[in-house]
Enzyme design. Structure first.
Site, PDB file in Angstrom:
ATOM      1  N   ASP A 196      20.335   0.485 -26.531  1.00  0.00           N
ATOM      2  CA  ASP A 196      21.408  -0.345 -27.046  1.00  0.00           C
ATOM      3  C   ASP A 196      22.571  -0.317 -26.059  1.00  0.00           C
ATOM      4  O   ASP A 196      22.832   0.732 -25.461  1.00  0.00           O
ATOM      5  CB  ASP A 196      21.869   0.223 -28.398  1.00  0.00           C
ATOM      6  N   TYR A 198      26.343   0.125 -24.714  1.00  0.00           N
ATOM      7  CA  TYR A 198      27.469   0.923 -25.212  1.00  0.00           C
ATOM      8  C   TYR A 198      28.364   0.027 -26.062  1.00  0.00           C
ATOM      9  O   TYR A 198      28.661  -1.112 -25.694  1.00  0.00           O
ATOM     10  CB  TYR A 198      28.262   1.502 -24.040  1.00  0.00           C
ATOM     11  N   PHE A 209      22.518   2.523 -19.227  1.00  0.00           N
ATOM     12  CA  PHE A 209      23.056   3.806 -18.757  1.00  0.00           C
ATOM     13  C   PHE A 209      24.258   3.651 -17.839  1.00  0.00           C
ATOM     14  O   PHE A 209      24.822   4.642 -17.383  1.00  0.00           O
ATOM     15  CB  PHE A 209      21.983   4.649 -18.039  1.00  0.00           C
ATOM     16  N   HIS A 377      15.282  12.898 -24.118  1.00  0.00           N
ATOM     17  CA  HIS A 377      16.131  11.811 -23.651  1.00  0.00           C
ATOM     18  C   HIS A 377      17.370  12.457 -23.045  1.00  0.00           C
ATOM     19  O   HIS A 377      17.776  13.541 -23.469  1.00  0.00           O
ATOM     20  CB  HIS A 377      16.495  10.923 -24.855  1.00  0.00           C
TER      21      HIS A 377
END
Length: 423
Positions: A196, A198, A209, A377
Site C-alpha cells: 500500500d 504510504y 518503499f 517483511h
C-alpha cells in the site's frame, strides 16, 4: 492534452523482421518419383496434353497487386535455449508472442477510439503512464473494473495530472501514481513488490518503499539499508540521509505496490477497488517482456522477448502474488521463514506462500505440530516478532543471477541511491 501523431515503437532497438521467402518453391520445386514416372508416360501424347501436365507442376502466376504470404520457421538462440519463430506478413511471433519493439502504438489513434467518458477517466493514464507500458496495458485500462475504479477515484478528486482539485486527500499526487512505469518494461531487471502507498502527507510518490527527499526515511527502508550494509559492508554501502529510491528505478528496478492509491491517513482504504487486478496484469507483462531489451550475455543482442527477471518478495502478500510464475524462468526470492510456537503468538501466518487460519482452535488441529511458519517483511511489525529479514542476502543473489543471464551490465548498483528524479 497534446496528441502524439507519430507511431511510437517501444524503446530504442529496431526489430529485425524475418525475411519473407516463397513457400511455393519448396512445395513445387521438384516432383516426386511417382510424378516423374507419370511425366515419362506422357511423352508420346500430344503437345497439348503435355503442356497441360506441365501446367499442373508450375505455380500459378501471381495476380497483380497481391503478394505471397508464407510462414518461415527459424531458430533463435537466447540464453542457451532455442525457440521457434513464425513470421507472417510484417509481424514476427515467437511461441505466439510478438516481440516488444515490433508492437506499434499511436496515442492519437488510441484517443480517437475512446468514447467521451473514457477520454475523461483515462486522461491521467494517457498523460502520465510511460508509453512502454501504455501500449501493452491499453486494453486493460478500458475494462469495466478499471472504469469503475476510475469513477471512484474521480469522485475523490483524482482527475488529470494538473487539473485535480486541491487539497487532495488521496496519495500519491495524481502525477506520481504511475511513477513506477518510468522504468521501461523491456529494461526491467528486478521487481520489488510492496503493498500500500504510504498514507501520510507528502510520503508517497509512486515507488514502493520509497519517499521523496526531505521526508523521514521509513522504518521498513531503514531495515533494507541495514541489509545492504551487511551484504556490502560499510566501505561499499553508506546509508543515505534520505529514502528516495528513484536511482534504483532508473537502473531497472520496478518498485510496484499492489494498490496504487490510498486515502489520507487510512491504510488499505483503496485496496479491493480494482488496483490489485491491474497490478497483476503489470506482473504478467513483466513475465512476458521483462528484460526484453537487455543484451544477451553471449550474443550481446536483445531479442525483444522477456528472458526472466528477479522478483524480491518480502512478506506473505508479495509471495502470494508471484505464486503462479515460473521459478525456472525467473529468480524468485522469498523472505526468510521463521518457525514460531502458535501458543505464544497470534501473528498472521504463512506456510510457504499459502495463508493459514488465524484462530487458535483451528490451528490446534492443523497438521503443523504446534508451529507456525512466518514469512518476514522489513517492517517494524515483523521486527517485533523476531525479524530475521536481515541476513537474507537477496541483493547479492539477485546480481549473481543477473550477471549469469545478462552479463556484467545486467547487474544493479544497489549501493548507489543518489536520487535522480526531482526531489
Amino acid at each position: 492534452m497534446a496528441e502524439e501523431n507519430a507511431v511510437v515503437f517501444l524503446e530504442d532497438i529496431e526489430t529485425k523482421t524475418a525475411s519473407r521467402t516463397s513457400s511455393a518453391s519448396t512445395a513445387n520445386g521438384s516432383p516426386s518419383t511417382g510424378e516423374s514416372k507419370n511425366k515419362k508416360q506422357t511423352t508420346l501424347t500430344t503437345g497439348k496434353r503435355q503442356r497441360t501436365l506441365m501446367d499442373m507442376f508450375t505455380p500459378a502466376p501471381k495476380k497483380e497487386g497481391t503478394e505471397e504470404r508464407s510462414t518461415k520457421k527459424v531458430k533463435l538462440t537466447a540464453s542457451g535455449s532455442s525457440s521457434s519463430i513464425a513470421s507472417t506478413g510484417n509481424q514476427v511471433k515467437v511461441f505466439g508472442i510478438q516481440p516488444l519493439n515490433s508492437i506499434p502504438f499511436s496515442v492519437s489513434a488510441y484517443l480517437d477510439a475512446l468514447n467521451d467518458e473514457q477520454k475523461q477517466l483515462l486522461k491521467l493514464e494517457i498523460e502520465c503512464m510511460n508509453k512502454t507500458w501504455l501500449k501493452v496495458l491499453k486494453d486493460e485500462i478500458k475494462k469495466p473494473y478499471f472504469t469503475t475504479l476510475k469513477r471512484l477515484l474521480w469522485e475523490e478528486g483524482v482527475h488529470g495530472a494538473d487539473d485535480s482539485p486541491r487539497p487532495l486527500k488521496v496519495f500519491p499526487p495524481p502525477r506520481d501514481i504511475y511513477s513506477w512505469s518510468h522504468t521501461p518494461l523491456g529494461r526491467v531487471k528486478v521487481v520489488i513488490l510492496g503493498q500500500d502507498p504510504y498514507h501520510g502527507a507528502g510520503q508517497a510518490h509512486g515507488l514502493c518503499f520509497s519517499v521523496p527527499k526531505g521526508v523521514r526515511t521509513p522504518p521498513s527502508l531503514k531495515t533494507i539499508y541495514t541489509e545492504l550494509a551487511q551484504e556490502y559492508g560499510d566501505e561499499e554501502f553508506k546509508a543515505p540521509n534520505h529514502g528516495n529510491l528513484s536511482a534504483w528505478a532508473d537502473a531497472g528496478v520496478l518498485l510496484l505496490n499492489a494498490s496504487l492509491t490510498v486515502r489520507a491517513n487510512a491504510a488499505n482504504s483503496h485496496s479491493k477497488l480494482g488496483w490489485e487486478i491491474f497490478t497483476e496484469k503489470v506482473i504478467e507483462a513483466v513475465d512476458k517482456y521483462g528484460g526484453a531489451n537487455l543484451p544477451d550475455r553471449e550474443t550481446g543482442k536483445a531479442t525483444g522477448l522477456g528472458r526472466g527477471v528477479v522478483f524480491l518478495c518480502w512478506g506473505r502478500a508479495a509471495s502470494n502474488r508471484v505464486a503462479r510464475l515460473n521459478s525456472t524462468r525467473h529468480l524468485i526470492l522469498h523472505s526468510p521463514v521463521r518457525v514460531a510456537d502458535y501458543r505464544s503468538t497470534m501473528l498472521p501466518l504463512t506456510c510457504a506462500c499459502h495463508s493459514l487460519p488465524r484462530r487458535r482452535s483451528t490451528l490446534a488441529s492443523y497438521p503443523l505440530f504446534g508451529v507456525w511458519l512466518l514469512q518476514q517483511h522489513p517492517s517494524p511489525l515483523a521486527a517485533a516478532s523476531g525479524n530475521n529479514f536481515v541476513g537474507n542476502g537477496h541483493f547479492k543473489k539477485a546480481n549473481e543471477w543477473l550477471e549469469a543471464r545478462y552479463g556484467p551490465s545486467g547487474q544493479v548498483d544497489w549501493c548507489s541511491i543518489s536520487a535522480t528524479r526531482g526531489n
